[in-house]
Structure formats: structure tokens, C-alpha cells
Design a protein around this motif. Sequence first.
Motif, mmCIF file in Angstrom:
data_model
loop_
_atom_site.group_PDB
_atom_site.id
_atom_site.type_symbol
_atom_site.label_atom_id
_atom_site.label_comp_id
_atom_site.label_asym_id
_atom_site.label_seq_id
_atom_site.Cartn_x
_atom_site.Cartn_y
_atom_site.Cartn_z
ATOM 1 N N PRO A 50 0.696 -1.225 0.205
ATOM 2 C CA PRO A 50 -0.110 0.103 0.062
ATOM 3 C C PRO A 50 0.673 1.280 -0.079
ATOM 4 O O PRO A 50 0.413 2.162 -0.576
ATOM 5 C CB PRO A 50 -0.782 -0.038 1.353
ATOM 6 N N GLU A 51 2.101 1.149 0.614
ATOM 7 C CA GLU A 51 2.866 2.422 0.685
ATOM 8 C C GLU A 51 3.306 2.945 -0.752
ATOM 9 O O GLU A 51 3.425 4.076 -0.983
ATOM 10 C CB GLU A 51 3.956 2.469 1.591
ATOM 11 N N ILE A 52 3.574 1.821 -1.683
ATOM 12 C CA ILE A 52 4.067 2.240 -2.844
ATOM 13 C C ILE A 52 2.917 2.745 -3.689
ATOM 14 O O ILE A 52 2.876 3.954 -4.478
ATOM 15 C CB ILE A 52 4.581 0.903 -3.503
ATOM 16 N N ALA A 53 1.704 2.136 -3.615
ATOM 17 C CA ALA A 53 0.446 2.622 -4.263
ATOM 18 C C ALA A 53 0.402 3.934 -3.943
ATOM 19 O O ALA A 53 0.025 4.640 -4.824
ATOM 20 C CB ALA A 53 -0.666 1.656 -3.938
ATOM 21 N N GLU A 54 0.508 4.547 -2.728
ATOM 22 C CA GLU A 54 0.034 5.686 -2.074
ATOM 23 C C GLU A 54 1.297 6.649 -2.558
ATOM 24 O O GLU A 54 1.014 7.644 -2.982
ATOM 25 C CB GLU A 54 0.406 5.867 -0.350
ATOM 26 N N ALA A 55 2.639 6.261 -2.683
ATOM 27 C CA ALA A 55 3.346 6.947 -3.334
ATOM 28 C C ALA A 55 3.243 7.368 -4.866
ATOM 29 O O ALA A 55 3.371 8.392 -5.325
ATOM 30 C CB ALA A 55 4.786 6.212 -3.223
ATOM 31 N N LEU A 56 2.722 6.333 -5.446
ATOM 32 C CA LEU A 56 2.457 6.591 -6.804
ATOM 33 C C LEU A 56 1.098 7.866 -6.986
ATOM 34 O O LEU A 56 1.044 8.534 -7.965
ATOM 35 C CB LEU A 56 1.958 5.177 -7.681
ATOM 36 N N GLY A 57 0.035 7.426 -6.045
ATOM 37 C CA GLY A 57 -1.153 8.468 -6.135
ATOM 38 C C GLY A 57 -0.319 9.846 -5.763
ATOM 39 O O GLY A 57 -1.324 10.744 -6.035
ATOM 40 N N GLY A 58 0.506 10.054 -5.362
ATOM 41 C CA GLY A 58 1.084 11.404 -4.709
ATOM 42 C C GLY A 58 1.640 12.283 -5.616
ATOM 43 O O GLY A 58 2.152 13.369 -5.477
ATOM 44 N N ARG A 59 1.930 11.550 -7.034
ATOM 45 C CA ARG A 59 2.643 12.172 -7.958
ATOM 46 C C ARG A 59 1.848 13.327 -8.701
ATOM 47 O O ARG A 59 0.613 13.423 -8.691
ATOM 48 C CB ARG A 59 3.166 10.993 -8.984
ATOM 49 N N ASP A 60 2.778 14.251 -9.430
ATOM 50 C CA ASP A 60 2.199 15.380 -9.873
ATOM 51 C C ASP A 60 1.158 15.069 -11.272
ATOM 52 O O ASP A 60 0.004 15.435 -11.477
ATOM 53 C CB ASP A 60 2.932 16.331 -10.418
ATOM 54 N N CYS A 61 1.757 13.750 -11.922
ATOM 55 C CA CYS A 61 1.189 13.548 -13.009
ATOM 56 C C CYS A 61 -0.196 12.535 -12.675
ATOM 57 O O CYS A 61 0.182 11.492 -11.704
ATOM 58 C CB CYS A 61 1.981 12.701 -14.065
ATOM 59 N N ASP A 62 -1.422 12.501 -13.445
ATOM 60 C CA ASP A 62 -2.277 11.999 -12.833
ATOM 61 C C ASP A 62 -2.723 10.801 -13.826
ATOM 62 O O ASP A 62 -3.817 10.077 -13.705
ATOM 63 C CB ASP A 62 -3.468 12.566 -12.542
ATOM 64 N N ASP A 63 -2.021 10.335 -14.810
ATOM 65 C CA ASP A 63 -2.294 9.385 -15.581
ATOM 66 C C ASP A 63 -0.899 8.987 -16.165
ATOM 67 O O ASP A 63 -0.363 9.384 -17.165
ATOM 68 C CB ASP A 63 -2.928 10.110 -16.870
ATOM 69 N N PHE A 64 -0.545 7.734 -15.631
ATOM 70 C CA PHE A 64 0.692 7.008 -16.143
ATOM 71 C C PHE A 64 0.719 5.575 -15.846
ATOM 72 O O PHE A 64 -0.011 5.221 -15.139
ATOM 73 C CB PHE A 64 1.755 7.885 -15.558
ATOM 74 N N VAL A 65 1.638 5.085 -16.358
ATOM 75 C CA VAL A 65 1.910 3.617 -15.960
ATOM 76 C C VAL A 65 3.490 3.325 -16.030
ATOM 77 O O VAL A 65 4.234 4.059 -16.754
ATOM 78 C CB VAL A 65 1.603 2.599 -17.348
ATOM 79 N N VAL A 66 4.031 2.785 -14.919
ATOM 80 C CA VAL A 66 5.432 2.775 -14.965
ATOM 81 C C VAL A 66 5.564 1.047 -14.596
ATOM 82 O O VAL A 66 4.762 0.372 -14.121
ATOM 83 C CB VAL A 66 5.906 3.289 -13.481
ATOM 84 N N ASP A 67 6.736 0.625 -15.141
ATOM 85 C CA ASP A 67 7.138 -0.758 -15.213
ATOM 86 C C ASP A 67 8.406 -0.965 -14.164
ATOM 87 O O ASP A 67 9.229 -0.203 -14.230
ATOM 88 C CB ASP A 67 7.436 -1.509 -16.453
ATOM 89 N N GLY A 68 8.369 -1.788 -13.079
ATOM 90 C CA GLY A 68 9.541 -1.796 -12.374
ATOM 91 C C GLY A 68 9.385 -3.078 -11.315
ATOM 92 O O GLY A 68 8.889 -3.977 -11.650
ATOM 93 N N GLU A 69 10.194 -2.708 -10.235
ATOM 94 C CA GLU A 69 10.655 -4.342 -9.590
ATOM 95 C C GLU A 69 10.550 -3.643 -8.209
ATOM 96 O O GLU A 69 10.815 -2.638 -7.499
ATOM 97 C CB GLU A 69 11.950 -4.542 -9.698
ATOM 98 N N ILE A 70 9.738 -4.369 -7.293
ATOM 99 C CA ILE A 70 9.639 -4.335 -5.755
ATOM 100 C C ILE A 70 10.836 -5.005 -5.235
ATOM 101 O O ILE A 70 10.605 -6.315 -5.461
ATOM 102 C CB ILE A 70 8.172 -4.605 -5.372
ATOM 103 N N VAL A 71 11.558 -4.615 -4.223
ATOM 104 C CA VAL A 71 12.546 -5.262 -3.561
ATOM 105 C C VAL A 71 12.426 -4.952 -2.069
ATOM 106 O O VAL A 71 11.960 -4.020 -1.668
ATOM 107 C CB VAL A 71 13.836 -5.042 -4.227
ATOM 108 N N ALA A 72 13.039 -5.869 -1.343
ATOM 109 C CA ALA A 72 13.152 -5.739 -0.095
ATOM 110 C C ALA A 72 14.826 -5.953 0.219
ATOM 111 O O ALA A 72 15.309 -6.630 -0.414
ATOM 112 C CB ALA A 72 12.582 -6.684 0.909
ATOM 113 N N PHE A 73 15.346 -5.267 1.432
ATOM 114 C CA PHE A 73 16.816 -5.344 1.279
ATOM 115 C C PHE A 73 17.301 -6.176 2.607
ATOM 116 O O PHE A 73 16.545 -6.052 3.583
ATOM 117 C CB PHE A 73 17.465 -3.922 1.306
ATOM 118 N N GLU A 74 18.204 -6.764 2.610
ATOM 119 C CA GLU A 74 18.893 -7.419 3.667
ATOM 120 C C GLU A 74 20.267 -6.833 3.690
ATOM 121 O O GLU A 74 21.277 -7.385 2.977
ATOM 122 C CB GLU A 74 19.108 -8.758 3.455
ATOM 123 N N GLY A 75 20.513 -5.867 4.427
ATOM 124 C CA GLY A 75 21.773 -4.891 4.365
ATOM 125 C C GLY A 75 21.915 -4.427 3.264
ATOM 126 O O GLY A 75 20.875 -3.526 2.703
#
Length: 139
Positions: A50-75
Motif C-alpha cells: 500500500p505504501e508504494i500505491a500511495e506514493a504513486l498516487g502522490g505524483r504530480d502526473c495523474d495518468d501514467f504507467v510505470v514498469d518496475g521491481e519491488i524489492v526488500a533489502f537485507e543489508g
Amino acid sequence: MLVTLTERYFSDPQWIFERKLDGERCLGFRDGADAGLLSRTGQSLTDTYPEIAEALGGRDCDDFVVDGEIVAFEGTRTSFARLQQRIGIHDPCQARASRVVVTYYEELTQRLDSPVGDHTAGELQERLVDVVADLPADP
């Protein structure tokens, strides 16, 4: 060809190198007030991250698609094992409570001529491929 971890590097102008991100690939989108995430199979990942969806919702542009990778870090390295603690959680409160911090790396941004909801996930992916094909070879 299988990916192999190595300490030996080489460079060649005919190759494109990318850092290996061991995560979950997805499309992020914003269509007016609606923002969310879709898996490669078209399943919603919005409640899992949900935090990523909220960050996308906070962008200035209101009509876009991004392709990306969700990751978690260990160190300093990405950790799929750590990310698995979030995969499959479909309640936003539980996802946030998991204490697994996630990051979204965007690969491409494309403005659409019509709302995201008018397109299937496959059409959106094809659109991104078309944009990449039109990029200049030497920016």
C-alpha cells in the motif's frame, strides 16, 4: 543462458547491463485519483504494497504507467527471502505491520492517451515495449 554471480566484469558497447534486482516485477499506475499495482499476471498487488500505491498516487502526473521491481533489502543486497514475508499478504494493515520495508524501482514511464482502466495488463506491457523500441539508441 543462466545468470551467474561473478567478480569479473567486462564492458562491450553491444551489451546493456542492469543490476539484478531480486524482487517482484509489476506495473504501477495512476488513473486520475486511482493508483495501484498489478502483477505480471494482472493480479492486484495494491493491498500487499500500500505504501508504494500511495506514493504513486502522490505524483504530480495523474495518468501514467510505470514498469518496475519491488524489492526488500537485507543489508545492501536485495533479498527475495525477506520480500516473501510480504508476498501473499492482502490486507494493507497487515502488510505495513510486517516490518518488511519495500522499495519500487521504476524502469519506464509512459503517458497514456486514454485511462489505464481502458487497457488490459497485456496492452499496457505492449505499449511499454513500443516506447522502448522508439527510444534513440544513443541518448
